[in-house]
Write a protein that holds these residues in place. Structure first.
Motif, PDB file in Angstrom:
ATOM      1  N   THR A 215       5.016 -40.728 -24.021  1.00 43.35           N
ATOM      2  CA  THR A 215       6.212 -40.169 -23.398  1.00 43.35           C
ATOM      3  C   THR A 215       5.824 -38.963 -22.570  1.00 43.35           C
ATOM      4  O   THR A 215       4.788 -38.327 -22.802  1.00 43.35           O
ATOM      5  CB  THR A 215       7.262 -39.742 -24.444  1.00 43.35           C
ATOM      6  OG1 THR A 215       6.674 -38.807 -25.357  1.00 43.35           O
ATOM      7  CG2 THR A 215       7.798 -40.937 -25.197  1.00 43.35           C
TER       8      THR A 215
ATOM      9  N   LEU B 135      12.858 -48.843 -28.747  1.00 48.04           N
ATOM     10  CA  LEU B 135      13.670 -48.307 -27.651  1.00 48.04           C
ATOM     11  C   LEU B 135      15.036 -47.910 -28.200  1.00 48.04           C
ATOM     12  O   LEU B 135      15.948 -48.729 -28.294  1.00 48.04           O
ATOM     13  CB  LEU B 135      13.815 -49.339 -26.537  1.00 48.04           C
ATOM     14  CG  LEU B 135      12.523 -49.777 -25.851  1.00 48.04           C
ATOM     15  CD1 LEU B 135      12.804 -50.834 -24.808  1.00 48.04           C
ATOM     16  CD2 LEU B 135      11.833 -48.584 -25.205  1.00 48.04           C
TER      17      LEU B 135
ATOM     18  N   PRO C  62      18.037 -46.836 -23.126  1.00 53.76           N
ATOM     19  CA  PRO C  62      17.007 -46.521 -22.135  1.00 53.76           C
ATOM     20  C   PRO C  62      17.244 -47.270 -20.822  1.00 53.76           C
ATOM     21  O   PRO C  62      17.685 -48.417 -20.807  1.00 53.76           O
ATOM     22  CB  PRO C  62      15.723 -46.980 -22.812  1.00 53.76           C
ATOM     23  CG  PRO C  62      16.153 -48.066 -23.737  1.00 53.76           C
ATOM     24  CD  PRO C  62      17.504 -47.649 -24.236  1.00 53.76           C
TER      25      PRO C  62
ATOM     26  N   VAL D 151      14.465 -42.348 -20.827  1.00 52.48           N
ATOM     27  CA  VAL D 151      15.054 -42.360 -22.158  1.00 52.48           C
ATOM     28  C   VAL D 151      16.146 -41.290 -22.220  1.00 52.48           C
ATOM     29  O   VAL D 151      15.865 -40.094 -22.108  1.00 52.48           O
ATOM     30  CB  VAL D 151      13.991 -42.099 -23.247  1.00 52.48           C
ATOM     31  CG1 VAL D 151      14.635 -42.136 -24.626  1.00 52.48           C
ATOM     32  CG2 VAL D 151      12.882 -43.136 -23.142  1.00 52.48           C
TER      33      VAL D 151
END
Length: 582
Positions: free
Chosen positions: A521, A546, A550, A580
């Motif tokens: 990330t 997820l 997202p 995200v």
């Protein structure tokens, strides 16, 4: 009504609380890394001028050829160009043997052509970074001609000499010499001169203050013309450890340990910064980063007043020693990111003029996988922290050339090493096989513009053979295909420029032990992005879930995403980038 001092106290407490909360979330970095600079946000496109575009049919790329393709370069979304040497040179090492630091190589054009090119780049918002080759010069430079003419010549101390009456100098290793001997005997003054690279590239003596001032004046000459930066070629080797009598047998496997960051190198860089770099709005980058992370920090930390960024080779050197292990790949890039998370700055790259083609080394150049793996690797480079450097032709997914015989090669290091293997009765066939995969000439074949003769690079005979796959891999064909490597690269550069989180954001490695997937990330100022990369030719599963809602920003496949329960299934060499929502 509260007193003014009370209001200030309340405001200070609020700001301190907010700052601590931001630090805890990973959204605040120390000023050294989060301070916005153009060279941190730059996307650097490296042009190898000899192979980019030939305008006059002599088979050699030139400045007018680059000028003719400035709109193409602009269309890529890059913001700076690093140009390999274009100075006057006899071309023993394709311009890295400079005989005139203030002139233009005749094959490349004139100074007027250079001025036109620079103006054209600046008009398009593209900055120019020049190669500065001052660890060594050409033996045809006037300095060296004077230096070797007599022992009492004023230029004698511009280079490293060893008088023969003192015996043969202690062995030092040369990377490009046929005998790997860095001392070359010169009968004119009965002495040896030092050359860490080709025998036609004598090393300059940086201990000499007059030599240093010559270099600073050269830098000012180009900075006054309006260039935007310098890349210091091989400069980590410029200062020599003159006290070391020799090197242990076999040290060649780790020659940087003995050659890099020796003597008063940092003192020279600090002097260079005072004399030149601090006086112009230019960037500076060192080729190489020494032997340790501490070495790298000493080169680039702002409070050192030396250079802006380092160019470490740990990543591109992985294939030589670790067999393309993804685990090692993750470890190296994570280590560098962590080391520079709060202070200093580095570059991110997987290829350049000294490497074979990126997709052939780190991806898969077989027809079924070339396009997705080239896109996946591009996604990696453009979503990591640091300044990305992109080598010309990789945006097309250009591959290794597949050369078979020594006659196919032009690189001085390949030709001399072949002769060395032959002289030592070594395995010539094994060496040719190694060259086919790793030779620098793989990255130097002419740019593939179209499917016409010589890939549209030249109307003459190219200085180095064009890769035979140019009929199917070329810029003209990819312009028409919205799903091509070329157009995917353009989407990537736009994504990076639109999202400074990809420049400055905190990096966090996920699913560390996954042997196929590289996941991480990037977080900055409340924004979080997730990157999933499958480095294998098989479908891969990642444990990264997820959560929330997202938003998919980029996918190098056109198919719908696949999941298995809450796990994401990635196609071979698939690359996904998500925004995200936090």
């Amino acid at each position: 009504m509260p007193k003014l001092s009370s209001i200030r106290l309340i405001l200070y407490a609020f700001l301190l609380f907010s700052y601590r909360g931001a630090v805890a979330q990973g959204t605040v970095n120390r000023p050294d890394t989060s301070e916005r600079k153009w060279w941190k946000e730059a996307i650097v496109y490296q042009i190898y001028p000899r192979s980019f575009k030939d305008s006059n049919g002599d088979g050699v790329g030139d400045l007018k050829g680059i000028i003719s393709e400035l709109d193409y370069i602009k269309s890529l979304g890059v913001t700076a160009v690093w140009l390999n040497p274009i100075y006057g040179s006899p071309n023993d090492d394709n311009g890295y043997d400079v005989s005139d630091y203030r002139g233009i190589m005749k094959e490349f054009g004139t100074m007027a052509d250079f001025d036109t090119m620079l103006k054209g780049m600046h008009k398009r918002g593209i900055k120019l970074v020049m190669d500065l080759v001052v660890n060594h010069s050409s033996d045809e430079h006037e300095w060296f001609k004077q230096s070797r003419s007599s022992r009492d010549n004023p230029y004698r101390e511009y280079y490293h000499w060893w008088n023969a009456e003192n015996g043969k100098p202690p062995y030092r290793y040369s990377l490009f010499d046929i005998n790997h001997d860095a001392w070359r005997y010169d009968s004119l003054t009965n002495a040896y001169y030092l050359h860490y690279f080709s025998r036609k590239q004598p090393d300059l003596n940086w201990e000499n203050p007059k030599l240093r001032q010559e270099v600073y004046n050269i830098m000012k000459f180009w900075a006054d013309k309006g260039i935007d930066g310098f890349r210091l070629d091989a400069f980590q080797f410029a200062a020599k450890d003159t006290t070391w009598p020799g090197f242990p047998k076999g040290f060649e496997q780790n020659f940087t340990k003995y050659y890099a960051i020796q003597g008063n190198l940092h003192g020279y860089l600090q002097e260079m910064n005072r004399e030149v770099l601090s006086k112009y709005p230019i960037m500076s980058v060192a080729e190489g980063a020494g032997n340790t992370l501490e070495d790298a920090h000493n080169l680039v930390d702002a409070d050192r007043h030396e250079l802006n960024m380092a160019y470490p080779f740990d990543g591109v050197d992985i294939p030589k020693s670790d067999g393309y292990s993804l685990a090692r790949f993750k470890e190296v890039f994570t280590q560098w990111d962590e080391a520079f998370a709060q202070k200093g700055w580095v570059s991110v790259f997987l290829s350049n003029h000294d490497q074979a083609r990126m997709v052939s080394r780190f991806g898969n150049d077989k027809p079924a996988f070339r396009v997705p793996s080239a896109k996946m690797l591009a996604t990696f480079v453009m979503t990591m922290r640091g300044t990305p450097y992109w080598y010309n032709g990789d945006e097309l997914g250009m591959t290794n050339a597949g050369f078979k015989t020594i006659e196919d090669y032009r690189d001085v290091s390949a030709l001399n090493e072949y002769q060395h293997v032959k002289n030592m009765s070594g395995d010539v066939e094994a060496y040719l096989k190694e060259l086919s995969f790793s030779s620098r000439d793989n990255g130097r074949t002419p740019f593939q513009w179209n499917d016409k003769k010589n890939a549209g690079f030249t109307t003459g005979t190219p200085w180095l053979d064009v890769n035979q796959n140019y009929k199917t891999i070329n810029a003209a064909a990819q312009e028409k295909d919205p799903n091509s490597c070329l157009n995917y690269f353009r989407r990537l550069t736009k994504l990076r420029k639109d999202n400074p989180v990809l420049v400055y954001g905190k990096y966090t490695l996920l699913d560390k032990d996954n042997p196929q997937v590289y996941a991480y990330t990037r977080e900055w100022q409340g924004k979080r992005m997730l990157v999933l990369l499958n480095f294998s030719d098989k479908e891969a599963q990642t444990s990264v879930a997820l959560s929330g809602n997202p938003k998919l920003l980029l996918n190098n496949y056109q198919d719908e995403l696949k999941t298995k329960g809450i796990a994401m299934l990635l196609k071979p060499y698939q690359a996904l980038v998500f925004d995200v929502v936090q």
